[in-house]
Write a protein that holds these residues in place. Structure first.
Motif, PDB file in Angstrom:
ATOM      1  N   ALA A   1       0.902  -1.070   0.101  1.00  0.00           N
ATOM      2  CA  ALA A   1      -0.235  -0.003   0.039  1.00  0.00           C
ATOM      3  C   ALA A   1       0.878   1.169   0.001  1.00  0.00           C
ATOM      4  O   ALA A   1       0.493   2.169  -0.805  1.00  0.00           O
ATOM      5  N   VAL A   2       1.898   1.333   0.737  1.00  0.00           N
ATOM      6  CA  VAL A   2       2.876   2.382   0.845  1.00  0.00           C
ATOM      7  C   VAL A   2       3.730   2.531  -0.660  1.00  0.00           C
ATOM      8  O   VAL A   2       3.664   3.688  -0.898  1.00  0.00           O
ATOM      9  N   VAL A   3       4.134   1.525  -1.095  1.00  0.00           N
ATOM     10  CA  VAL A   3       4.792   1.581  -2.248  1.00  0.00           C
ATOM     11  C   VAL A   3       3.861   2.094  -3.688  1.00  0.00           C
ATOM     12  O   VAL A   3       4.047   2.908  -4.251  1.00  0.00           O
ATOM     13  N   THR A   4       2.678   1.777  -3.389  1.00  0.00           N
ATOM     14  CA  THR A   4       1.696   2.056  -4.589  1.00  0.00           C
ATOM     15  C   THR A   4       1.551   3.499  -4.465  1.00  0.00           C
ATOM     16  O   THR A   4       1.360   4.328  -5.268  1.00  0.00           O
TER      17      THR A   4
ATOM     18  N   LEU B   1      -5.113  15.778  -1.371  1.00  0.00           N
ATOM     19  CA  LEU B   1      -5.554  14.456  -2.132  1.00  0.00           C
ATOM     20  C   LEU B   1      -4.986  13.251  -1.632  1.00  0.00           C
ATOM     21  O   LEU B   1      -5.671  12.383  -1.306  1.00  0.00           O
ATOM     22  N   VAL B   2      -3.417  13.299  -1.355  1.00  0.00           N
ATOM     23  CA  VAL B   2      -3.081  12.115  -1.116  1.00  0.00           C
ATOM     24  C   VAL B   2      -3.474  11.563   0.536  1.00  0.00           C
ATOM     25  O   VAL B   2      -3.895  10.410   0.868  1.00  0.00           O
ATOM     26  N   LEU B   3      -3.512  12.668   1.358  1.00  0.00           N
ATOM     27  CA  LEU B   3      -3.964  12.221   2.854  1.00  0.00           C
ATOM     28  C   LEU B   3      -5.541  11.406   2.852  1.00  0.00           C
ATOM     29  O   LEU B   3      -5.571  10.605   3.441  1.00  0.00           O
ATOM     30  N   LEU B   4      -6.215  12.155   1.873  1.00  0.00           N
ATOM     31  CA  LEU B   4      -7.431  11.925   1.771  1.00  0.00           C
ATOM     32  C   LEU B   4      -7.592  10.273   1.366  1.00  0.00           C
ATOM     33  O   LEU B   4      -8.540   9.448   1.919  1.00  0.00           O
TER      34      LEU B   4
ATOM     35  N   PHE C   1      -9.273   6.746   3.178  1.00  0.00           N
ATOM     36  CA  PHE C   1     -10.170   6.080   2.702  1.00  0.00           C
ATOM     37  C   PHE C   1      -9.914   4.920   2.173  1.00  0.00           C
ATOM     38  O   PHE C   1     -10.470   3.855   2.630  1.00  0.00           O
ATOM     39  N   ALA C   2      -8.633   4.753   1.429  1.00  0.00           N
ATOM     40  CA  ALA C   2      -8.165   3.242   1.045  1.00  0.00           C
ATOM     41  C   ALA C   2      -7.765   2.231   2.041  1.00  0.00           C
ATOM     42  O   ALA C   2      -8.268   1.151   2.271  1.00  0.00           O
ATOM     43  N   SER C   3      -7.070   2.856   3.199  1.00  0.00           N
ATOM     44  CA  SER C   3      -6.836   2.064   4.478  1.00  0.00           C
ATOM     45  C   SER C   3      -8.105   1.361   4.925  1.00  0.00           C
ATOM     46  O   SER C   3      -7.929   0.294   5.508  1.00  0.00           O
ATOM     47  N   ARG C   4      -9.269   2.229   5.195  1.00  0.00           N
ATOM     48  CA  ARG C   4     -10.552   1.767   5.782  1.00  0.00           C
ATOM     49  C   ARG C   4     -11.237   0.722   4.807  1.00  0.00           C
ATOM     50  O   ARG C   4     -11.668  -0.254   5.428  1.00  0.00           O
TER      51      ARG C   4
ATOM     52  N   ASP D   1      -2.196   0.561  11.542  1.00  0.00           N
ATOM     53  CA  ASP D   1      -1.758   0.050  10.149  1.00  0.00           C
ATOM     54  C   ASP D   1      -2.034   1.295   9.310  1.00  0.00           C
ATOM     55  O   ASP D   1      -1.435   1.556   8.351  1.00  0.00           O
ATOM     56  N   GLU D   2      -3.258   1.711   9.526  1.00  0.00           N
ATOM     57  CA  GLU D   2      -3.897   3.073   8.789  1.00  0.00           C
ATOM     58  C   GLU D   2      -2.729   4.209   8.880  1.00  0.00           C
ATOM     59  O   GLU D   2      -2.470   4.758   8.004  1.00  0.00           O
TER      60      GLU D   2
END
Length: 338
Positions: A71-74, A244-247, A251-254, A262-263
């Motif tokens: 997720a972080v690399v993506t 944008l990246v924070l949002l 959202f994606a983590s949840r 982890d989020e």
């Protein structure tokens, strides 16, 4: 505390002083040649020390959580570049060509290490996974940053071939990093007792590169060619990009079912960009005449991410404290029981 996070840190003030000094007294002639050699040595020493600091135990501790690492690399090497590319119709009219190249360069950079881990720790997130994610991002950046830039930039004359760029980065940055990591058993004890020296090399090498880059840029007419509207537009672009990246990361983590710890690691490791890696990389990838303008977006984004992520980390921490207190409190039925 939140208000203090909105103030510039000391290193940001040093950067402002360095840019001002380069604008008034740019390095020229023989001094510029000597400065270029000193800068290369300082940057190699910087990456040697970062390699020596990297704990192999921390790497193995975080590698098992592959979904978080992916997720972080993506986010770092896919989401950011896609946003920079997709926003081109809006960004190009606002910015000069070199500033827009700087935004794309920013989008292709690896995550920061120290700041991301500090924010994750402050917010009570998954620190071992954050250490692994941030460290892996730095190493992957040596290969991926030039390749991503090669895809994003329609004209790579200033940067040269992506493969050649990877070779230059490998020699000047990755090789000292690997040597430092291999020598960790011999030097780690010495470095742990001399934290001030490490910090001095960290900050001093970046300030040297910034001074050299802005000296070339000022001589080439950076400030006379940079309209105030473009500078204000750059600040707005950095703010929108960070938001944008924070949002998206939250959202994606949840949506992907990650836990709160982890989020937190995904949000802070995915949304931050490394000034320590970025400034030396710009010095290697781009010509001296344009490097100063290209690192300007990174410098603005760096301070912005420190301020915004500091506030967000405190909000996460307060939520964690509230949850801990609620867990320790007796059930309401017991409190009301006569």
């Amino acid at each position: 505390m939140a208000r203090s996070r909105l103030l510039p840190d000391n290193f940001t003030l040093y950067l402002v002083v360095t840019v001002t000094l380069a604008s008034v007294f740019p390095a020229q002639g023989g001094f510029a040649v000597a400065l270029a050699w000193v800068t290369k040595v300082a940057v190699s020493l910087l990456f040697f020390l970062h390699g020596a600091k990297l704990s192999r135990q921390a790497i193995w501790a975080g590698l098992g959580h592959w979904r978080l690492q992916l997720a972080v690399v993506t986010t770092t090497f896919v989401l950011f570049p896609l946003l920079g590319w997709a926003l081109a119709p809006v960004l190009r009219p606002l910015l000069t060509p070199n500033l827009y190249t700087g935004i794309l360069f920013l989008c292709a950079l690896p995550a920061t290490v120290q700041s991301a881990i500090a924010f994750v720790s402050m917010a009570r997130g998954n620190v071992p996974a954050a250490v692994c994610a941030a460290s892996a991002s730095t190493l992957l950046g040596v290969m991926l940053t030039p390749l991503v830039l090669g895809v994003l930039l329609t004209q790579t004359a200033a940067m040269g071939s992506p493969l050649e760029a990877m070779g230059r980065i490998g020699v000047q940055l990755l090789l000292p990093f690997i040597v430092g990591h291999l020598m960790r058993p011999l030097v780690s004890g010495f470095l742990q007792k001399r934290v001030a020296i490490m910090k001095g090399v960290d900050q001093g090498s970046i300030l040297l590169v910034v001074y050299a880059a802005f000296s070339h840029a000022v001589i080439a007419g950076l400030w006379s060619q940079l309209p105030l509207t473009a500078l204000m537009g750059l600040i707005g672009v950095c703010a929108v990009l960070l938001a944008l990246v924070l949002l998206v990361t939250v959202f994606a983590s949840r949506r992907l079912g990650f836990g709160k710890e982890d989020e937190i690691a995904i949000v802070f490791c995915g949304s931050t960009k490394s000034l320590v890696s970025g400034v030396p990389m710009a010095n290697v990838l781009f010509t001296a005449q344009v490097a100063g303008a290209i690192v300007l977006p990174l410098m603005i984004f760096h301070q912005m991410q420190l301020m915004v992520c500091g506030v967000i980390a405190q909000r996460y921490a307060r939520r964690a404290n509230s949850a801990t207190q609620a867990a320790k409190s007796p059930p309401m039925a017991q409190v009301l029981k006569p």
